[in-house]
Motif scaffolding. Structure first.
Motif, PDB file in Angstrom:
ATOM      1  N   ALA A 227       0.826  -1.209   0.000  1.00 10.74           N
ATOM      2  CA  ALA A 227       0.000   0.000   0.000  1.00 10.74           C
ATOM      3  C   ALA A 227       0.861   1.260   0.000  1.00 10.74           C
ATOM      4  O   ALA A 227       0.592   2.209  -0.749  1.00 10.74           O
ATOM      5  CB  ALA A 227      -0.929  -0.012   1.215  1.00 10.74           C
ATOM      6  N   LEU A 228       1.896   1.270   0.825  1.00 10.82           N
ATOM      7  CA  LEU A 228       2.754   2.450   0.900  1.00 10.82           C
ATOM      8  C   LEU A 228       3.493   2.689  -0.415  1.00 10.82           C
ATOM      9  O   LEU A 228       3.665   3.844  -0.841  1.00 10.82           O
ATOM     10  CB  LEU A 228       3.757   2.286   2.050  1.00 10.82           C
ATOM     11  CG  LEU A 228       3.144   2.358   3.458  1.00 10.82           C
ATOM     12  CD1 LEU A 228       4.156   1.926   4.507  1.00 10.82           C
ATOM     13  CD2 LEU A 228       2.628   3.753   3.763  1.00 10.82           C
ATOM     14  N   GLY A 243      -1.438  12.004   4.003  1.00  9.93           N
ATOM     15  CA  GLY A 243      -1.369  12.167   5.450  1.00  9.93           C
ATOM     16  C   GLY A 243      -1.338  10.861   6.206  1.00  9.93           C
ATOM     17  O   GLY A 243      -0.938  10.810   7.369  1.00  9.93           O
ATOM     18  N   GLY A 244      -1.783   9.763   5.568  1.00 12.96           N
ATOM     19  CA  GLY A 244      -1.802   8.478   6.259  1.00 12.96           C
ATOM     20  C   GLY A 244      -2.250   7.364   5.343  1.00 12.96           C
ATOM     21  O   GLY A 244      -2.797   7.593   4.260  1.00 12.96           O
ATOM     22  N   ALA A 245      -1.982   6.142   5.801  1.00 16.20           N
ATOM     23  CA  ALA A 245      -2.426   4.937   5.089  1.00 16.20           C
ATOM     24  C   ALA A 245      -3.405   4.186   5.982  1.00 16.20           C
ATOM     25  O   ALA A 245      -3.169   4.042   7.186  1.00 16.20           O
ATOM     26  CB  ALA A 245      -1.238   4.050   4.743  1.00 16.20           C
ATOM     27  N   ILE A 246      -4.501   3.709   5.390  1.00 14.17           N
ATOM     28  CA  ILE A 246      -5.531   2.988   6.141  1.00 14.17           C
ATOM     29  C   ILE A 246      -5.770   1.646   5.470  1.00 14.17           C
ATOM     30  O   ILE A 246      -6.051   1.585   4.274  1.00 14.17           O
ATOM     31  CB  ILE A 246      -6.849   3.785   6.177  1.00 14.17           C
ATOM     32  CG1 ILE A 246      -6.628   5.175   6.786  1.00 14.17           C
ATOM     33  CG2 ILE A 246      -7.911   3.024   6.961  1.00 14.17           C
ATOM     34  CD1 ILE A 246      -7.855   6.078   6.711  1.00 14.17           C
ATOM     35  N   VAL A 258      -9.286  -0.006  16.045  1.00 14.17           N
ATOM     36  CA  VAL A 258      -8.220   0.718  15.354  1.00 14.17           C
ATOM     37  C   VAL A 258      -6.879   0.254  15.911  1.00 14.17           C
ATOM     38  O   VAL A 258      -6.668   0.266  17.127  1.00 14.17           O
ATOM     39  CB  VAL A 258      -8.356   2.247  15.532  1.00 14.17           C
ATOM     40  CG1 VAL A 258      -7.241   2.972  14.790  1.00 14.17           C
ATOM     41  CG2 VAL A 258      -9.723   2.724  15.048  1.00 14.17           C
ATOM     42  N   THR A 259      -5.975  -0.141  15.028  1.00 11.26           N
ATOM     43  CA  THR A 259      -4.645  -0.591  15.438  1.00 11.26           C
ATOM     44  C   THR A 259      -3.596   0.253  14.717  1.00 11.26           C
ATOM     45  O   THR A 259      -3.376   0.080  13.515  1.00 11.26           O
ATOM     46  CB  THR A 259      -4.421  -2.069  15.100  1.00 11.26           C
ATOM     47  OG1 THR A 259      -5.425  -2.869  15.737  1.00 11.26           O
ATOM     48  CG2 THR A 259      -3.046  -2.530  15.571  1.00 11.26           C
ATOM     49  N   PRO A 260      -2.930   1.186  15.420  1.00 15.00           N
ATOM     50  CA  PRO A 260      -1.854   1.956  14.790  1.00 15.00           C
ATOM     51  C   PRO A 260      -0.619   1.063  14.591  1.00 15.00           C
ATOM     52  O   PRO A 260      -0.256   0.285  15.479  1.00 15.00           O
ATOM     53  CB  PRO A 260      -1.561   3.068  15.813  1.00 15.00           C
ATOM     54  CG  PRO A 260      -2.729   3.054  16.754  1.00 15.00           C
ATOM     55  CD  PRO A 260      -3.223   1.652  16.779  1.00 15.00           C
ATOM     56  N   LEU A 261       0.008   1.189  13.415  1.00 17.62           N
ATOM     57  CA  LEU A 261       1.202   0.395  13.122  1.00 17.62           C
ATOM     58  C   LEU A 261       2.458   1.239  13.031  1.00 17.62           C
ATOM     59  O   LEU A 261       3.479   0.773  12.524  1.00 17.62           O
ATOM     60  CB  LEU A 261       1.012  -0.379  11.810  1.00 17.62           C
ATOM     61  CG  LEU A 261      -0.104  -1.433  11.786  1.00 17.62           C
ATOM     62  CD1 LEU A 261      -0.081  -2.198  10.467  1.00 17.62           C
ATOM     63  CD2 LEU A 261       0.031  -2.403  12.949  1.00 17.62           C
ATOM     64  N   GLY A 262       2.379   2.467  13.534  1.00 18.08           N
ATOM     65  CA  GLY A 262       3.553   3.320  13.500  1.00 18.08           C
ATOM     66  C   GLY A 262       3.615   4.149  12.233  1.00 18.08           C
ATOM     67  O   GLY A 262       2.658   4.232  11.457  1.00 18.08           O
ATOM     68  N   THR A 263       4.766   4.747  12.001  1.00 15.46           N
ATOM     69  CA  THR A 263       4.968   5.660  10.877  1.00 15.46           C
ATOM     70  C   THR A 263       6.085   5.155   9.981  1.00 15.46           C
ATOM     71  O   THR A 263       7.139   4.743  10.470  1.00 15.46           O
ATOM     72  CB  THR A 263       5.301   7.072  11.383  1.00 15.46           C
ATOM     73  OG1 THR A 263       4.221   7.540  12.205  1.00 15.46           O
ATOM     74  CG2 THR A 263       5.502   8.045  10.233  1.00 15.46           C
ATOM     75  N   THR A 264       5.852   5.188   8.680  1.00 14.65           N
ATOM     76  CA  THR A 264       6.862   4.795   7.706  1.00 14.65           C
ATOM     77  C   THR A 264       7.109   5.960   6.768  1.00 14.65           C
ATOM     78  O   THR A 264       6.196   6.431   6.100  1.00 14.65           O
ATOM     79  CB  THR A 264       6.394   3.572   6.892  1.00 14.65           C
ATOM     80  OG1 THR A 264       6.166   2.469   7.776  1.00 14.65           O
ATOM     81  CG2 THR A 264       7.454   3.177   5.870  1.00 14.65           C
TER      82      THR A 264
END
Length: 310
Positions: A227-228, A243-246, A258-264
């Motif tokens: 996705a990224l 701004g973000g990936a969902i 909701v599960t945050p997976l951090g920032t890439t």
């Protein structure tokens, strides 16, 4: 849990043949409860599935309704006797409520691919009067069922975004390469930010490891990484910043909403239950940059001029 083309049936969860009598079915249910109970070393997620399966087939009435709906006992019908259309394309909306601006055909490429391949799999000269018949779908290879499951997931996300209103714009089935399957399911623009969204269905509970989604049905797939990469292609072409990936999954496949997976590379990633998607898009992904005013108009224009569809 049981309404996905990829999910196990209630009978498969209880480990019995659909034709067993009610006595044998109850015996199997009690055995599966003992086998899966967390207090005896069982898996809590499977224990919950066993209980849900029994709710669906544990009485004569509920079992008959389940068998009709899933095609076990012939034509798939609902409790009211009407044809069950759970996996067919959703009907066109007739209400006049304000909707999000929408471009592209959510799930369209995968539905077309599924329809072509299910007829090819059935065999030359074999009529397939209903390619969405549950009995036919359940008997098809997993790769075919995955195509349909992903189409359904994309359509569900599209309905959610559409209901958010005119403040949002969404592009579906966004092409990022020569391969039609290499696409970004949705690009969503709204007051809370610009998001790349993937609608997935892996057919069971998933876990997480080092910022990636894991599970027995994923194999070597790395959905977050993919996705990224697709978002970077779109961002570069349109000269915009996400701004973000969902990543959106069926509710039963996640232990929390909701599960945050951090920032890439500065892009925060969250995995959300389907029922929580509207809340996340309205409130924004944590650490995502909000967009407003002239910038919102500029980003929309850039995407509208750049986005191509599969």
């Amino acid at each position: 849990m049981f309404d996905s083309p990829l999910s196990a049936s209630a009978y498969e969860i209880l480990e019995v043949d659909p034709g067993v009598d009610d006595v044998e079915l109850r015996r199997a249910y009690r055995l599966r409860l003992r086998q899966t109970h967390p207090d005896t070393g069982g898996d809590a997620a499977i224990f919950i599935q066993v209980q849900r399966a029994w709710e669906l087939v544990g009485t004569v009435e509920s079992r008959a309704a389940y068998d009709r709906r899933t095609g076990v006992a012939g034509a798939a019908t609902s409790d009211s006797g009407t044809e069950w259309g759970g996996w067919r394309p959703p009907p066109s909306r007739t209400d006049t409520r304000p909707r999000a601006r929408s471009y592209g055909h959510p799930g369209g490429w995968r539905r077309e691919r599924y329809l072509a391949l299910i007829r090819e799999w059935a065999g030359r000269g074999v009529e397939v009067p209903d390619p969405y018949d549950p009995a036919l779908v359940r008997s098809a290879p997993r790769d075919l069922r995955r195509l349909l499951a992903d189409a359904l997931a994309e359509e569900a996300t599209a309905r959610t975004v559409s209901d958010l209103g005119m403040g949002f714009t969404v592009w579906h089935d966004v092409a990022v390469g020569a391969d039609a399957d290499d696409k970004l399911d949705h690009v969503v623009l709204g007051p809370s930010g610009l998001y790349g969204v993937m609608s997935e269905d892996f057919g069971g509970m998933v876990g997480f490891r080092r910022g990636e989604i894991t599970g027995p049905s994923l194999g070597t797939r790395a959905p977050v990484t993919a996705a990224l990469a697709r978002m970077r292609t779109v961002a570069k072409a349109a000269k915009v910043r996400f701004g973000g990936a969902i990543i959106v999954l069926p509710d039963d496949d996640l232990s929390q909403a909701v599960t945050p997976l951090g920032t890439t590379r500065g892009v925060p990633v969250v995995v959300v239950r389907r029922s929580a998607l509207a809340m996340v898009l309205r409130q924004g992904v944590p650490q995502a940059r909000a967009i407003g005013g002239n910038e919102l108009f500029d980003v929309r224009t850039r995407l509208q001029q750049t986005v191509r569809f599969v």
